[in-house]
Write a protein that holds these residues in place. Structure first.
Motif, mmCIF file in Angstrom:
data_model
loop_
_atom_site.group_PDB
_atom_site.id
_atom_site.type_symbol
_atom_site.label_atom_id
_atom_site.label_comp_id
_atom_site.label_asym_id
_atom_site.label_seq_id
_atom_site.Cartn_x
_atom_site.Cartn_y
_atom_site.Cartn_z
ATOM 1 N N ILE A 104 0.952 -1.114 -0.015
ATOM 2 C CA ILE A 104 -0.189 -0.201 0.029
ATOM 3 C C ILE A 104 0.904 1.325 0.009
ATOM 4 O O ILE A 104 0.566 2.313 -0.809
ATOM 5 N N ASP A 105 1.915 1.178 0.738
ATOM 6 C CA ASP A 105 2.810 2.557 0.733
ATOM 7 C C ASP A 105 3.439 2.849 -0.574
ATOM 8 O O ASP A 105 3.579 4.054 -0.935
ATOM 9 N N SER A 106 3.754 1.763 -1.277
ATOM 10 C CA SER A 106 4.656 1.737 -2.502
ATOM 11 C C SER A 106 3.401 2.156 -3.307
ATOM 12 O O SER A 106 3.787 3.237 -4.156
ATOM 13 N N LEU A 107 2.192 1.976 -3.365
ATOM 14 C CA LEU A 107 1.325 2.009 -4.491
ATOM 15 C C LEU A 107 0.928 3.921 -4.262
ATOM 16 O O LEU A 107 0.397 4.470 -5.047
ATOM 17 N N LEU A 108 0.822 3.969 -3.028
ATOM 18 C CA LEU A 108 0.359 5.455 -2.814
ATOM 19 C C LEU A 108 1.408 6.478 -3.104
ATOM 20 O O LEU A 108 1.336 7.617 -3.702
ATOM 21 N N ASN A 109 2.618 5.986 -2.996
ATOM 22 C CA ASN A 109 3.852 6.870 -3.481
ATOM 23 C C ASN A 109 3.951 6.968 -4.768
ATOM 24 O O ASN A 109 4.284 8.049 -5.564
ATOM 25 N N LYS A 110 3.478 5.787 -5.707
ATOM 26 C CA LYS A 110 3.585 5.713 -7.016
ATOM 27 C C LYS A 110 2.469 6.799 -7.556
ATOM 28 O O LYS A 110 2.669 7.300 -8.479
ATOM 29 N N PHE A 111 1.373 6.679 -6.787
ATOM 30 C CA PHE A 111 0.361 7.654 -7.155
ATOM 31 C C PHE A 111 0.669 9.191 -7.054
ATOM 32 O O PHE A 111 0.386 9.785 -7.868
ATOM 33 N N GLY A 112 1.384 9.398 -5.875
ATOM 34 C CA GLY A 112 2.003 10.584 -5.724
ATOM 35 C C GLY A 112 2.919 11.186 -6.889
ATOM 36 O O GLY A 112 3.124 12.202 -7.240
ATOM 37 N N LEU A 113 3.796 10.190 -6.969
ATOM 38 C CA LEU A 113 4.740 10.260 -8.221
ATOM 39 C C LEU A 113 4.282 10.707 -9.548
ATOM 40 O O LEU A 113 4.593 11.427 -10.477
ATOM 41 N N PHE A 114 3.094 9.816 -9.553
ATOM 42 C CA PHE A 114 2.197 10.106 -11.116
ATOM 43 C C PHE A 114 1.782 11.519 -10.919
ATOM 44 O O PHE A 114 1.765 12.353 -12.058
ATOM 45 N N LEU A 115 1.283 11.886 -9.994
ATOM 46 C CA LEU A 115 0.767 13.379 -9.796
ATOM 47 C C LEU A 115 2.066 14.147 -10.079
ATOM 48 O O LEU A 115 1.786 15.559 -10.735
ATOM 49 N N GLN A 116 2.923 14.005 -9.504
ATOM 50 C CA GLN A 116 4.010 14.886 -9.661
ATOM 51 C C GLN A 116 4.473 14.954 -11.122
ATOM 52 O O GLN A 116 4.989 16.050 -11.650
ATOM 53 N N SER A 117 4.562 13.838 -11.810
ATOM 54 C CA SER A 117 5.166 13.903 -13.139
ATOM 55 C C SER A 117 3.916 14.759 -14.106
ATOM 56 O O SER A 117 4.521 15.156 -15.144
ATOM 57 N N LYS A 118 2.804 14.920 -13.542
ATOM 58 C CA LYS A 118 1.968 15.281 -14.463
ATOM 59 C C LYS A 118 1.711 16.944 -14.278
ATOM 60 O O LYS A 118 1.533 17.793 -14.913
ATOM 61 N N LEU A 119 2.047 17.461 -12.801
ATOM 62 C CA LEU A 119 1.872 18.780 -12.365
ATOM 63 C C LEU A 119 3.083 19.373 -11.847
ATOM 64 O O LEU A 119 3.200 20.629 -11.732
#
Length: 232
Positions: free
Chosen positions: A74-89
């Motif tokens: 779960i921690d890894s998935l949340l971080n990946k989601f955060g990084l996805f937002l980071q890459s877009k924004l």
């Protein structure tokens, strides 16, 4: 209506916005000092919440929750989601702390007694007192976090709106589920997680708090199984 969740989200956006304005005017040393002080306060809040519940329920719920959380990453998935937002924004992907800010702030604002109890009070009784107190604390925390971790902290407001808003919206239809004793047990489990967040704020990311989140599911299940055994 999800009035309480809206108040809390607006407070986070306001505090985070102030933190962004102060980002280039606060030294790293001063920022670290404030973060450690905030971490100590969070630890105290976590300990206070943890002491209110049944120790055996807490230990079993968190142990099983940690096991499931590690399996699901779960921690890894949340971080990946955060990084996805980071890459877009975020323009500076390599050095940005967008993902860290989003994940850290979301966990800090969503996990714990005040998020649950405040939302239920707002949904069931229209009582905003707990939500307002939490909003003040969250605004201050958002300012500090945003001054260090950037714009990702502001996006946690939408996670808070979804999380607390959902609890608040359905609270009126779940009066038989959210008993006072159950709320206390859930809050105690959340208190341990809050303590972990405080430790991370003081010493850096040492504990994967997100992997403990399934502990809430086990706390509810354990509580009802235990209650049924007592009543049969």
């Amino acid at each position: 209506m999800i009035t309480g969740a809206i108040i809390n989200a607006v407070a986070i956006l306001a505090g985070g916005g102030i933190g962004l304005l102060l980002k280039n005017h606060v030294s790293e040393k001063a920022s670290q000092g404030v973060m450690r002080a905030l971490g100590l306060c969070v630890c105290v809040i976590g300990i206070h919440g943890a002491l209110s519940g049944d120790f055996m329920l807490m230990a079993i719920s968190l142990a099983l929750g940690a096991f499931l959380g590690e399996l699901l990453h779960i921690d890894s998935l949340l971080n990946k989601f955060g990084l996805f937002l980071q890459s877009k924004l975020s323009k500076d992907e390599e050095n940005s702390t967008f993902g860290q800010g989003f994940v850290s702030a979301t966990l800090l604002f969503c996990v714990g007694a005040m998020a649950i109890v405040g939302s239920i009070d707002s949904g069931l009784r229209g009582d905003q007192s707990t939500v307002i107190t939490k909003s003040i604390l969250d605004a201050f925390a958002a300012a500090i976090l945003a001054s260090r971790l950037g714009a990702g902290v502001l996006f946690s407001a939408f996670a808070v709106l979804l999380y607390q808003g959902s609890i608040e919206f359905f609270a009126a239809n779940l009066q038989d589920v959210f008993t006072e004793t159950l709320i206390m047990q859930i809050s105690a489990t959340g208190g341990v997680m809050i303590l972990g967040i405080g430790i991370n704020l003081i010493f850096g990311e040492k504990i994967k708090i997100a992997n403990l989140l399934p502990g809430f599911i086990f706390a509810i299940s354990y509580y009802y199984i235990f209650q049924n055994l007592l009543t049969t």
